[in-house]
Motif scaffolding. Structure first.
Motif, PDB file in Angstrom:
ATOM      1  N   ILE A 174       0.867  -1.191   0.000  1.00 26.09           N
ATOM      2  CA  ILE A 174       0.000   0.000   0.000  1.00 26.09           C
ATOM      3  C   ILE A 174       0.905   1.242   0.000  1.00 26.09           C
ATOM      4  CG2 ILE A 174      -1.708   1.311   1.322  1.00 26.09           C
ATOM      5  CD1 ILE A 174      -2.704  -1.432   2.420  1.00 26.09           C
ATOM      6  N   PRO A 175       0.780   2.132  -1.000  1.00 25.82           N
ATOM      7  CA  PRO A 175       1.681   3.281  -1.067  1.00 25.82           C
ATOM      8  C   PRO A 175       1.499   4.226   0.137  1.00 25.82           C
ATOM      9  CG  PRO A 175       0.436   3.013  -3.115  1.00 25.82           C
ATOM     10  CD  PRO A 175      -0.165   2.090  -2.120  1.00 25.82           C
ATOM     11  N   GLU A 176       2.630   4.811   0.578  1.00 22.48           N
ATOM     12  CA  GLU A 176       2.629   5.710   1.743  1.00 22.48           C
ATOM     13  C   GLU A 176       1.544   6.784   1.631  1.00 22.48           C
ATOM     14  OE1 GLU A 176       4.059   5.819   4.672  1.00 22.48           O
ATOM     15  OE2 GLU A 176       5.102   3.939   4.234  1.00 22.48           O
ATOM     16  N   GLU A 177       1.406   7.372   0.404  1.00 23.19           N
ATOM     17  CA  GLU A 177       0.515   8.538   0.250  1.00 23.19           C
ATOM     18  C   GLU A 177      -0.965   8.236   0.502  1.00 23.19           C
ATOM     19  OE1 GLU A 177       2.307   7.218  -2.516  1.00 23.19           O
ATOM     20  OE2 GLU A 177       1.306   7.849  -4.362  1.00 23.19           O
ATOM     21  N   ILE A 178      -1.354   6.940   0.520  1.00 23.93           N
ATOM     22  CA  ILE A 178      -2.776   6.654   0.788  1.00 23.93           C
ATOM     23  C   ILE A 178      -2.976   5.832   2.073  1.00 23.93           C
ATOM     24  CG2 ILE A 178      -3.502   6.863  -1.639  1.00 23.93           C
ATOM     25  CD1 ILE A 178      -3.809   3.756  -1.611  1.00 23.93           C
ATOM     26  N   LEU A 227      -4.862   8.150  -6.780  1.00 20.15           N
ATOM     27  CA  LEU A 227      -3.559   7.516  -7.020  1.00 20.15           C
ATOM     28  C   LEU A 227      -3.233   7.550  -8.518  1.00 20.15           C
ATOM     29  CD1 LEU A 227      -1.689   6.163  -4.950  1.00 20.15           C
ATOM     30  CD2 LEU A 227      -2.674   3.964  -5.598  1.00 20.15           C
ATOM     31  N   LYS A 228      -1.985   7.907  -8.838  1.00 21.45           N
ATOM     32  CA  LYS A 228      -1.542   7.924 -10.242  1.00 21.45           C
ATOM     33  C   LYS A 228      -1.721   6.522 -10.866  1.00 21.45           C
ATOM     34  CE  LYS A 228       2.633   9.009 -12.817  1.00 21.45           C
ATOM     35  NZ  LYS A 228       3.612   7.960 -12.999  1.00 21.45           N
ATOM     36  N   ASP A 229      -2.138   6.457 -12.107  1.00 24.28           N
ATOM     37  CA  ASP A 229      -2.313   5.192 -12.856  1.00 24.28           C
ATOM     38  C   ASP A 229      -3.206   4.196 -12.110  1.00 24.28           C
ATOM     39  OD1 ASP A 229      -0.485   6.068 -14.798  1.00 24.28           O
ATOM     40  OD2 ASP A 229       1.221   5.158 -13.763  1.00 24.28           O
ATOM     41  N   ARG A 230      -4.194   4.705 -11.374  1.00 21.30           N
ATOM     42  CA  ARG A 230      -4.952   3.808 -10.486  1.00 21.30           C
ATOM     43  C   ARG A 230      -5.635   2.653 -11.238  1.00 21.30           C
ATOM     44  NH1 ARG A 230      -8.708   7.806 -11.291  1.00 21.30           N
ATOM     45  NH2 ARG A 230     -10.842   7.072 -11.577  1.00 21.30           N
TER      46      ARG A 230
END
Ligand SMILES: C[S@@+](CC[C@H](N)C(=O)[O-])C[C@H]1O[C@@H](n2cnc3c(N)ncnc32)[C@H](O)[C@@H]1O
Length: 204
Positions: A14-18, A45-48
């Protein structure tokens, strides 16, 4: 020996930003991004649309690992991820059939925990191709040259997009082997179907 690579795979922590947008759930307690459970948090999220589908990797790997060409030990299996990690999957890996147990194994590997059958390193797809000395590379896409699967044996390396939507871009100038875009059917197929067709065409 053949190489099969699932590229830009929708398998990542899971990316930090979310992270702060995701509530703890009793059903899903894994640190791996999954759009079924994190749909709302992934909104920005980019390219979600091409991320958070570890099930694609799970089903594809089950198909690949149980193919006759793999049982004959003639296949090197790699998962290249969206965030440029490469997992080399040992041919003898007995992958959990259960999806959540699969996530548990992958979470540990992606966090850097040692696993005797799955090795993780950070590298780009282009670096991987050069490192494994890929010479005749089939970049699988529905828009490529339509080819009967019986001719796939002319290639040594197969790249399949490990994601649900989007296009796989590869910097051909950085790759020493020859890359050709190939299609095996005039409509889009799921990654696991393409993996199955490739493995079974190489098997017989
Ligand atoms: C679900 S698709 C990705 C979506 C994308 N719209 C597409 O059709 O290429 C997953 C991967 O399967 C492979 N694939 C899908 N359809 C194919 C076809 N007809 N021939 C060859 N490869 C195909 C491609 O490598 C693709 O990246």
């Amino acid at each position: 020996m053949y190489n099969i690579i699932l590229a830009k795979s929708a398998l990542e922590l899971i990316p930090e930003e979310i992270k702060n947008k995701i509530k703890k759930s009793r059903v899903y307690k894994y640190g791996i991004l999954d759009s079924n459970y994190h749909y709302k948090a992934m909104k920005y999220l980019k390219d979600r649309e091409m991320r958070g589908r570890p099930d694609i990797i799970h089903i594809s790997l089950l198909n690949i690992l149980d193919s006759p060409i793999n049982h004959e030990k003639k296949l090197n299996i790699y998962i290249h991820t969206y965030d440029d990690k490469v997992l080399k999957i040992n041919q003898k890996t007995r992958l959990p059939r259960n999806y959540f147990r699969f996530l548990g194994v992958m979470e540990k590997v992606l966090k850097g925990e040692k696993n005797p059958l799955i090795k993780m390193e950070e590298k780009t797809l282009e670096d991987l191709l050069n490192e494994i000395n890929a010479k005749k590379i089939a970049l699988m896409t529905k828009k490529g040259r339509l080819t009967n699967p019986k001719y796939l044996k002319e290639f040594d390396t197969f790249i399949i997009g490990g994601f649900p939507y989007g296009k796989l871009n590869i910097n051909k100038e950085k790759v020493s082997g020859e890359v050709e875009e190939l299609s095996i059917y005039d409509k889009g197929l799921m990654a696991w179907t393409v993996c199955g067709i490739i493995c079974y065409s190489l098997s017989f």
